[in-house]
Design a protein around this motif. Structure first.
Motif, PDB file in Angstrom:
ATOM      1  N   GLY A 147      41.544  65.912  35.481  1.00 20.82           N
ATOM      2  CA  GLY A 147      42.195  67.139  35.045  1.00 20.82           C
ATOM      3  C   GLY A 147      41.252  68.165  34.452  1.00 20.82           C
ATOM      4  O   GLY A 147      41.551  69.364  34.445  1.00 20.82           O
ATOM      5  N   HIS A 148      40.106  67.705  33.943  1.00 23.28           N
ATOM      6  CA  HIS A 148      39.120  68.613  33.343  1.00 23.28           C
ATOM      7  C   HIS A 148      37.743  68.012  33.562  1.00 23.28           C
ATOM      8  O   HIS A 148      37.552  66.796  33.450  1.00 23.28           O
ATOM      9  CB  HIS A 148      39.385  68.770  31.839  1.00 23.28           C
ATOM     10  N   ASP A 149      36.781  68.849  33.899  1.00 18.92           N
ATOM     11  CA  ASP A 149      35.426  68.355  34.155  1.00 18.92           C
ATOM     12  C   ASP A 149      34.869  67.710  32.892  1.00 18.92           C
ATOM     13  O   ASP A 149      34.821  68.349  31.835  1.00 18.92           O
ATOM     14  CB  ASP A 149      34.527  69.510  34.594  1.00 18.92           C
ATOM     15  N   PRO A 150      34.436  66.435  32.962  1.00 19.44           N
ATOM     16  CA  PRO A 150      33.960  65.754  31.747  1.00 19.44           C
ATOM     17  C   PRO A 150      32.547  66.128  31.341  1.00 19.44           C
ATOM     18  O   PRO A 150      32.144  65.833  30.217  1.00 19.44           O
ATOM     19  CB  PRO A 150      34.023  64.270  32.145  1.00 19.44           C
ATOM     20  N   TRP A 151      31.796  66.777  32.243  1.00 16.38           N
ATOM     21  CA  TRP A 151      30.388  67.028  31.959  1.00 16.38           C
ATOM     22  C   TRP A 151      30.022  68.506  31.956  1.00 16.38           C
ATOM     23  O   TRP A 151      29.333  68.979  31.062  1.00 16.38           O
ATOM     24  CB  TRP A 151      29.510  66.311  33.003  1.00 16.38           C
ATOM     25  N   HIS A 152      30.442  69.224  32.955  1.00 16.15           N
ATOM     26  CA  HIS A 152      29.902  70.551  33.188  1.00 16.15           C
ATOM     27  C   HIS A 152      30.688  71.622  32.458  1.00 16.15           C
ATOM     28  O   HIS A 152      31.917  71.637  32.467  1.00 16.15           O
ATOM     29  CB  HIS A 152      29.898  70.851  34.693  1.00 16.15           C
ATOM     30  N   SER A 153      29.967  72.533  31.835  1.00 17.19           N
ATOM     31  CA  SER A 153      30.618  73.674  31.197  1.00 17.19           C
ATOM     32  C   SER A 153      31.167  74.611  32.267  1.00 17.19           C
ATOM     33  O   SER A 153      30.691  74.622  33.405  1.00 17.19           O
ATOM     34  CB  SER A 153      29.611  74.421  30.307  1.00 17.19           C
ATOM     35  N   PRO A 154      32.174  75.402  31.936  1.00 16.73           N
ATOM     36  CA  PRO A 154      32.765  76.288  32.940  1.00 16.73           C
ATOM     37  C   PRO A 154      31.731  77.260  33.501  1.00 16.73           C
ATOM     38  O   PRO A 154      30.985  77.886  32.757  1.00 16.73           O
ATOM     39  CB  PRO A 154      33.865  77.026  32.166  1.00 16.73           C
ATOM     40  N   ARG A 155      31.705  77.366  34.828  1.00 17.30           N
ATOM     41  CA  ARG A 155      30.817  78.324  35.489  1.00 17.30           C
ATOM     42  C   ARG A 155      31.563  78.884  36.693  1.00 17.30           C
ATOM     43  O   ARG A 155      32.092  78.127  37.508  1.00 17.30           O
ATOM     44  CB  ARG A 155      29.537  77.641  35.963  1.00 17.30           C
ATOM     45  N   ARG A 156      31.597  80.186  36.779  1.00  9.31           N
ATOM     46  CA  ARG A 156      32.375  80.796  37.856  1.00  9.31           C
ATOM     47  C   ARG A 156      31.580  80.818  39.153  1.00  9.31           C
ATOM     48  O   ARG A 156      30.419  81.225  39.187  1.00  9.31           O
ATOM     49  CB  ARG A 156      32.819  82.201  37.450  1.00  9.31           C
ATOM     50  N   TYR A 157      32.255  80.388  40.211  1.00 12.74           N
ATOM     51  CA  TYR A 157      31.668  80.377  41.542  1.00 12.74           C
ATOM     52  C   TYR A 157      32.061  81.630  42.323  1.00 12.74           C
ATOM     53  O   TYR A 157      31.228  82.249  42.980  1.00 12.74           O
ATOM     54  CB  TYR A 157      32.125  79.111  42.272  1.00 12.74           C
ATOM     55  N   LEU A 158      33.342  82.006  42.241  1.00 14.21           N
ATOM     56  CA  LEU A 158      33.817  83.168  42.983  1.00 14.21           C
ATOM     57  C   LEU A 158      33.528  84.452  42.206  1.00 14.21           C
ATOM     58  O   LEU A 158      33.852  84.544  41.020  1.00 14.21           O
ATOM     59  CB  LEU A 158      35.321  83.062  43.243  1.00 14.21           C
ATOM     60  N   ARG A 159      32.952  85.423  42.866  1.00 12.30           N
ATOM     61  CA  ARG A 159      32.674  86.726  42.262  1.00 12.30           C
ATOM     62  C   ARG A 159      33.495  87.774  43.003  1.00 12.30           C
ATOM     63  O   ARG A 159      33.071  88.327  44.019  1.00 12.30           O
ATOM     64  CB  ARG A 159      31.181  87.048  42.343  1.00 12.30           C
TER      65      ARG A 159
END
Length: 433
Positions: free
Chosen positions: A123-135
């Motif tokens: 349900g939530h990424d356990p490692w990676h901080s939020p990073r936007r892929y779509l611009r």
């Protein structure tokens, strides 16, 4: 833009408050016998062999380009953080829905595996901080809007995944399958589904103290954007007012210009002020897509509160259980009676911003009342699934989940925490590395 009889291009027509009320009532709540079912499955995408390494945008783009050549029955979309979503076509039965999505997922996994990537049900990424892929202008505006309320919005956009079950609105008439009952049931049973299928206890390598961190992040976005309306006997009118009085996320612009991001202006205020331009029917349609309540009416009911599930086929259990509790009359009546006492714990506050939903996301089935109700609902679902034509493997999967989790007062998040505390990862490489 529209073309007049004389061939001239006319500007879109502005909408009035009365027109918005009528449109929302007619479009969002379509009634009739519950016949169709759908599911939207979101997935995190991680490295196959080293899941703690962030996938580069270039590798995601190459993999997604390959996926766009694969014939699928489900609609494939990419979420702002690079998550993948498959949205099934409306199915006439549970097994049709399961068969379609399962086949599509097999095809998607084959392509991703060739690129060294995998779909991950958390349900939530356990490692990676939020990073936007779509611009894109839409997501630039969404990020700017949500950032005003804190960091939760970026987690929702870029680091979360879910199983969203879609059921028909129900009959116009009262009864177990009536649209007023189903609307109410979705908001009370929704808390039970949060607790049962919580699967996001980690963020930044550490436990957050919540079994569904995903649900916590949604609640933190705020009532205007991610809250539901009050529950009453007129869901059409209540939802129409909610849409009118919800804040506008952004005002779209043509020609690649940045979209305006007003601060706190509701759609009703936009209609009245007509600034920076009068809103149109297209603006209303777009505005409705920027509201993220736990139950969203879109002609059908979209249940948005379930965390993505572990394993290749974990999504089938919440789909099957939800379908049974909504579309089988006996199971629907049992579920309604079981969750009725939960209304006292909402304190009259809309979901998910009330104590009931808070407890469901934080402690799951460690809550005795939620555990007891979950047991009743799973028993009712298991009795109903043969009547819905469920295959033996689906019934067995629901029964196995009930024995492993519900009967023991546990959810998938508890399994993740057990593995963490024993030095094991939720999957793949060691969490401590």
């Amino acid at each position: 833009m529209s073309e007049s009889a004389g061939g001239c291009i006319e500007p879109p027509t502005a909408v009035t408050e009365a027109e918005v009320d009528a449109l929302v009532r007619g479009i969002c709540f379509k009634t009739g016998p519950p016949r169709r079912l759908g599911v939207e499955v979101e997935w995190l995408v991680h490295e196959l062999r080293s899941p703690q390494l962030r996938v580069t945008p270039e590798r995601l783009e190459a993999a997604y380009a390959a996926l766009r050549t694969v014939p699928l029955k489900s609609a494939l979309t990419v979420e702002p953080g690079g998550q993948l979503e498959l949205s099934s076509p409306p199915a006439g039965s549970l097994m049709e829905c399961v068969g379609t999505v399962s086949a599509d997922l097999d095809a998607v996994r084959t392509v991703l595996r060739e690129d060294g990537l995998r779909l991950v049900g958390l349900g939530h990424d356990p490692w990676h901080s939020p990073r936007r892929y779509l611009r894109e202008p839409r997501y630039d505006a969404m990020e700017a809007c949500l950032d005003r309320g804190g960091p939760a919005g970026r987690s929702m956009m870029c680091a979360s995944a879910s199983v969203q079950v879609c059921v028909d609105g129900g009959y116009e008439e009262p009864g177990p399958l009536g649209h007023v009952r189903r609307w109410w049931l979705a908001h009370q049973l929704g808390a039970v589904l949060v607790a049962v299928f919580a699967n996001s206890p980690l963020a930044g390598h550490r436990p957050t103290g919540w079994l569904s961190t995903r649900q916590l992040r949604w609640a933190q976005i705020g009532t205007g954007r991610a809250g539901g309306p009050p529950l009453d006997a007129d869901p059409r009118g209540t939802w129409a007012r909610h849409v009118l009085d919800a804040p506008v996320m952004c005002i779209r612009q043509d020609g690649g210009e940045p979209w305006d991001v007003p601060d706190g202006m509701t759609f009703r205020e936009w209609i009245r002020s007509r600034e920076p331009r009068p809103p149109t029917r297209e603006d209303l349609d777009y505005h409705a897509t920027t509201l993220f309540p736990p139950v969203r009416p879109r002609g059908h009911l979209e249940l948005r509160m379930i965390d993505a599930q572990p394993g290749d086929d974990g999504w089938i259990v919440p789909l099957a259980v939800t379908a049974a509790l909504f579309d089988d009359p006996q199971a629907a009546e049992t579920a309604y009676r079981a969750v009725k006492p939960l209304a006292e714990r909402t304190l009259g506050r809309p979901a998910p911003h009330n104590p009931l939903w808070h407890d469901a996301a934080r402690v799951g089935l460690a809550d005795p009342e939620l555990r007891e109700i979950a047991a009743v609902c799973f028993a009712a679902a298991l009795e109903a699934l043969p009547r819905l034509g469920a295959a033996r493997e689906v019934i067995d999967a629901v029964a196995a989940f009930e024995a492993r989790h519900v009967a023991r007062g546990r959810c998938p998040a508890d399994d993740l925490l057990d593995r963490l505390h024993s030095g094991k990862p939720p999957y793949g490489k060691d969490l401590s590395s």
